[in-house]
Design a protein around this motif. Structure first.
Motif, short mmCIF file in Angstrom:
data_model
loop_
_atom_site.label_atom_id
_atom_site.label_comp_id
_atom_site.label_asym_id
_atom_site.label_seq_id
_atom_site.Cartn_x
_atom_site.Cartn_y
_atom_site.Cartn_z
N GLU A 229 9.18 -5.21 -18.41
CA GLU A 229 10.10 -4.34 -17.67
C GLU A 229 9.42 -3.05 -17.25
N GLN A 230 8.59 -2.51 -18.13
CA GLN A 230 7.87 -1.29 -17.78
C GLN A 230 6.90 -1.54 -16.63
N TYR A 231 6.23 -2.70 -16.69
CA TYR A 231 5.30 -3.07 -15.61
C TYR A 231 6.06 -3.25 -14.29
N ASP A 232 7.19 -3.94 -14.33
CA ASP A 232 7.96 -4.17 -13.11
C ASP A 232 8.46 -2.85 -12.52
N LEU A 233 8.89 -1.93 -13.37
CA LEU A 233 9.37 -0.63 -12.89
C LEU A 233 8.25 0.12 -12.18
N LEU A 234 7.08 0.18 -12.82
CA LEU A 234 5.95 0.87 -12.19
C LEU A 234 5.51 0.15 -10.93
N ASP A 235 5.58 -1.19 -10.95
CA ASP A 235 5.18 -1.96 -9.78
C ASP A 235 6.10 -1.68 -8.60
N ARG A 236 7.41 -1.55 -8.85
CA ARG A 236 8.35 -1.20 -7.78
C ARG A 236 8.05 0.19 -7.23
N GLN A 237 7.77 1.12 -8.12
CA GLN A 237 7.44 2.47 -7.68
C GLN A 237 6.14 2.47 -6.87
N GLU A 238 5.20 1.64 -7.30
CA GLU A 238 3.94 1.53 -6.58
C GLU A 238 4.17 0.97 -5.17
N LYS A 239 4.99 -0.06 -5.07
CA LYS A 239 5.28 -0.67 -3.77
C LYS A 239 6.03 0.30 -2.85
N GLN A 240 6.95 1.06 -3.44
CA GLN A 240 7.67 2.06 -2.64
C GLN A 240 6.71 3.11 -2.10
N GLN A 241 5.81 3.55 -2.95
CA GLN A 241 4.83 4.54 -2.51
C GLN A 241 3.93 3.97 -1.42
N TYR A 242 3.49 2.73 -1.60
CA TYR A 242 2.63 2.10 -0.59
C TYR A 242 3.39 1.89 0.72
N ASP A 243 4.65 1.48 0.63
CA ASP A 243 5.45 1.29 1.85
C ASP A 243 5.61 2.60 2.61
N ARG A 244 5.81 3.70 1.87
CA ARG A 244 5.91 5.01 2.54
C ARG A 244 4.60 5.36 3.23
N TRP A 245 3.51 5.09 2.56
CA TRP A 245 2.20 5.35 3.18
C TRP A 245 2.00 4.46 4.41
N GLN A 246 2.40 3.21 4.30
CA GLN A 246 2.26 2.28 5.43
C GLN A 246 3.13 2.73 6.59
N ASP A 247 4.33 3.22 6.30
CA ASP A 247 5.20 3.73 7.37
C ASP A 247 4.56 4.94 8.05
N ASP A 248 3.99 5.83 7.24
CA ASP A 248 3.32 7.01 7.80
C ASP A 248 2.14 6.59 8.68
N LEU A 249 1.38 5.61 8.20
CA LEU A 249 0.23 5.13 8.97
C LEU A 249 0.68 4.48 10.28
N SER A 250 1.75 3.69 10.22
CA SER A 250 2.25 3.04 11.43
C SER A 250 2.76 4.07 12.43
N ALA A 251 3.45 5.10 11.91
CA ALA A 251 3.94 6.16 12.80
C ALA A 251 2.76 6.88 13.46
N TRP A 252 1.71 7.12 12.68
CA TRP A 252 0.52 7.77 13.24
C TRP A 252 -0.14 6.88 14.29
N GLU A 253 -0.23 5.60 14.02
CA GLU A 253 -0.85 4.68 14.98
C GLU A 253 -0.06 4.64 16.29
N ARG A 254 1.27 4.67 16.18
CA ARG A 254 2.08 4.71 17.40
C ARG A 254 1.85 6.00 18.18
N GLN A 255 1.76 7.11 17.45
CA GLN A 255 1.53 8.39 18.10
C GLN A 255 0.16 8.41 18.78
N TYR A 256 -0.84 7.87 18.09
CA TYR A 256 -2.19 7.83 18.67
C TYR A 256 -2.22 6.93 19.90
#
Length: 367
Positions: A229-256
């Motif tokens: 359960e502890q691993y799954d919780l951290l894994d979800r937080q990790e995926k959320q953080q990565y998704d936010r970074w991916q969204d930021d990168l996609s927004a930057w790519e569109r702007q560029y």
């Protein structure tokens, strides 16, 4: 000079008549140079005399011979033809254009804006939970399979000590009671009875062993589940953080990509304008050259040309966004370099706008 020529008239014949006919032909008459002064020759003489205001008698005397033999007056020289050339303005513009295409401020500003977006590119992804996840994964995969050793079970060990104590106490009581019945003397019967009392407690302890093993199994499973359960919780937080970074990168790519498209479009339009202007001034030069050769008036366009053109609103907007991008990331040198490159072409209103931009980021605007 004319008196040296022989006077001839109607009916005359000979070389003098032939010479007279030749001279008349030089003035456009078509006489047969046969040396006979006939009607046609007389008519020609009379016509020549009339046209040149001479005595009209049809006789080639001194006056007529003098006029015929006088040298032709020199024709006046024609004025020099005007030099056929286009106006100075057309020549100046054409020379500038024929040096080759030079991007306008709209294009260079669009390029500066596109390049400035590099300053906004999200940094490479860095995991916040990576080490914790790796440690938890190691804990889960490195656990030994469940096995139960009663000696290593703290709870069972406590019960074992308690039951042994009770067993020993029961054994001693039994032996004491048995000895009292035999007059206080120890006997093998007393020892056997005491040992049996001890073993009863040991049997009760061993009867509880499956319960302790089951409890240990549950504890083992709960620990494993807790790790998961502890691993799954951290894994979800990790995926959320990565998704936010991916969204930021996609927004930057569109702007560029949008900035790149704006730069490409500005370049294409600018080059078309250049080609249109080049064709226009080449055509203008040919037309003015023809007009000049025909003597028509050509606007020479001798007015002096002012310095660099002011920035267009499009170029100013692109530069404003570019400098803003640099200032957001603390790249003040890049922003100041752009400002210095274009400040000389800014209007007063544009200068104030850029001053406010730099001031809002706590930077002086060198204008």
């Amino acid at each position: 000079m004319a008196s040296t020529y022989r006077m001839v008239a109607y009916g005359s014949q000979g070389d003098a008549v032939r010479q007279l006919q030749g001279e008349l032909n030089k003035h456009g008459y078509q006489l047969n140079e046969d040396g006979i002064f006939g009607k046609k020759t007389r008519s020609a003489v009379r016509d020549y005399q009339r046209k040149n205001n001479l005595r009209l008698d049809g006789i080639a005397g001194d006056e007529t011979w003098g006029s015929l033999m006088a040298p032709a007056p020199a024709e006046p020289e024609a004025p020099p033809a005007p030099v056929a050339k286009p106006s100075a303005k057309t020549v100046r513009e054409l020379e500038k254009l024929e040096k080759g295409y030079t991007p306008s401020a709209d294009v260079t500003a669009a390029l500066a804006y596109r390049d400035s977006i590099e300053a906004l590119r999200p940094e490479a992804y860095k995991s916040v939970y990576g080490q914790q996840l790796a440690a938890l994964y190691d804990d889960m995969t490195s656990r030994e399979p469940f096995s139960y050793e009663p000696e290593e079970d703290t709870a069972f060990a406590q019960y074992a000590r308690m039951y042994r104590q009770k067993g020993h106490a029961a054994m001693e009581d039994t032996m004491g009671q048995t000895a009292a019945l035999t007059g206080g003397y120890a006997s093998s019967y007393a020892e056997t009875a005491g040992q049996q009392a001890y073993e009863r407690y040991m049997q009760e302890l061993m009867a509880m062993l499956p319960e302790f093993q089951e409890q240990a199994q549950k504890t083992y499973d709960r620990e494993r589940q807790a790790l998961r359960e502890q691993y799954d919780l951290l894994d979800r937080q990790e995926k959320q953080q990565y998704d936010r970074w991916q969204d930021d990168l996609s927004a930057w790519e569109r702007q560029y990509a949008q900035a790149q498209a704006q730069y490409d479009s500005a370049g294409q339009q600018d080059r078309k304008l250049y080609e249109t202007a080049l064709a226009h001034y080449r055509s203008m030069a040919q037309q003015e050259q023809k007009l000049s050769a025909s003597g028509a008036e050509v606007d020479r366009g001798e007015t002096t040309v002012s310095g660099g053109e002011s920035l267009s609103s499009t170029a100013a907007d692109s530069l404003y966004r570019a400098m803003g991008n640099y200032l957001k990331r603390g790249k003040t040198q890049e922003a100041a370099a752009l400002l210095g490159q274009y400040s000389g072409r800014m209007t007063p209103v544009q200068r104030k706008r850029f001053e406010k931009l730099f001031t809002s980021h706590g930077q002086p605007a060198a204008l």
